[in-house]
Design a protein around this motif. Sequence first.
Motif, PDB file in Angstrom:
ATOM      1  N   SER A  59       0.837  -1.195   0.000  1.00 22.76           N
ATOM      2  CA  SER A  59       0.000   0.000   0.000  1.00 22.76           C
ATOM      3  C   SER A  59       0.878   1.254   0.000  1.00 22.76           C
ATOM      4  O   SER A  59       2.026   1.215   0.459  1.00 22.76           O
ATOM      5  N   ALA A  87      -1.608   3.119 -15.565  1.00 21.58           N
ATOM      6  CA  ALA A  87      -3.028   3.483 -15.484  1.00 21.58           C
ATOM      7  C   ALA A  87      -3.256   4.917 -15.919  1.00 21.58           C
ATOM      8  O   ALA A  87      -4.048   5.648 -15.319  1.00 21.58           O
ATOM      9  N   SER A 150      -2.207  -1.298 -20.355  1.00 25.78           N
ATOM     10  CA  SER A 150      -2.529  -1.432 -18.934  1.00 25.78           C
ATOM     11  C   SER A 150      -1.831  -2.618 -18.286  1.00 25.78           C
ATOM     12  O   SER A 150      -1.851  -2.763 -17.066  1.00 25.78           O
ATOM     13  N   ASP A 172      -2.548  -2.695  -8.824  1.00 23.65           N
ATOM     14  CA  ASP A 172      -3.952  -3.062  -8.738  1.00 23.65           C
ATOM     15  C   ASP A 172      -4.731  -1.771  -8.508  1.00 23.65           C
ATOM     16  O   ASP A 172      -4.740  -1.227  -7.401  1.00 23.65           O
ATOM     17  N   THR A 173      -5.367  -1.261  -9.554  1.00 29.32           N
ATOM     18  CA  THR A 173      -6.044   0.031  -9.454  1.00 29.32           C
ATOM     19  C   THR A 173      -7.244  -0.021  -8.516  1.00 29.32           C
ATOM     20  O   THR A 173      -7.583   0.980  -7.884  1.00 29.32           O
ATOM     21  N   LYS A 174      -7.894  -1.178  -8.415  1.00 29.68           N
ATOM     22  CA  LYS A 174      -9.054  -1.289  -7.532  1.00 29.68           C
ATOM     23  C   LYS A 174      -8.633  -1.192  -6.063  1.00 29.68           C
ATOM     24  O   LYS A 174      -9.327  -0.607  -5.238  1.00 29.68           O
ATOM     25  N   MET A 175      -7.478  -1.782  -5.746  1.00 28.25           N
ATOM     26  CA  MET A 175      -6.991  -1.747  -4.374  1.00 28.25           C
ATOM     27  C   MET A 175      -6.133  -0.522  -4.102  1.00 28.25           C
ATOM     28  O   MET A 175      -5.809  -0.232  -2.947  1.00 28.25           O
ATOM     29  N   SER A 176      -5.738   0.173  -5.181  1.00 25.67           N
ATOM     30  CA  SER A 176      -4.783   1.278  -5.069  1.00 25.67           C
ATOM     31  C   SER A 176      -3.520   0.805  -4.350  1.00 25.67           C
ATOM     32  O   SER A 176      -3.014   1.438  -3.422  1.00 25.67           O
TER      33      SER A 176
END
Length: 210
Positions: A59, A87, A150, A172-176
């Motif tokens: 993270s 992204a 991507s 992972d763009t969803k999880m940032s």
Amino acid sequence: MKLFKATTICFFAALLFLTSCQGVSHKDPGDTASQKETTTTTSATQSTEQEPEERIVISPVDSDQDIIGFDNGGQMYCYYQSEWELAGEKATVELYIDAHPDENGILGLQDGQMWSLIVRMGDKVYPILSKKYVMFGPVNYYLTQGSDPSSSHLIVFIQWGEGIEIYEYELDTKMSAFTGKKGYGFDETIIAYSKGDYPRIHQEIKKGMQ
């Protein structure tokens, strides 16, 4: 008398038949092959069983001070950096080492060094490696991109005197967050390897950080 002889002959014939059947039962090649096949299949199944891969999740942090800074106010040396687009955003990959060059541009390396690797995206800092101590070897990274823009990966090689590890990371763009996994590793002594990049001052980085 004839009845006695006939009975005797039938008795011995039946005894001979039972004996021959028992012999076939003990030496049936089909049963033996079946047992061997079962054993081999079980063994092969056991040898291919692997523990689930441990997923690494990195993270972002607000500051790089704990990653590349020291308590005395000093900072690790930026050994290499690359521009990267992830992204649709611009990012930089920065590799740091806890050694600084002398007046001739030569890094004062010891038997072991601390390495940090970060990815910067805007105000986010992703600590891929944070002051990892490596003996008798370097840390290198590679950026890859597939036909789909991507699909980009950060490949990290950590090499030391008694082994090498390779890790693969992606955003992972969803999880940032960056997620990764260990792709390869072994614990044998490295006795020789081809020449790679060697310690030197990267003038373009030095100017950019002034």
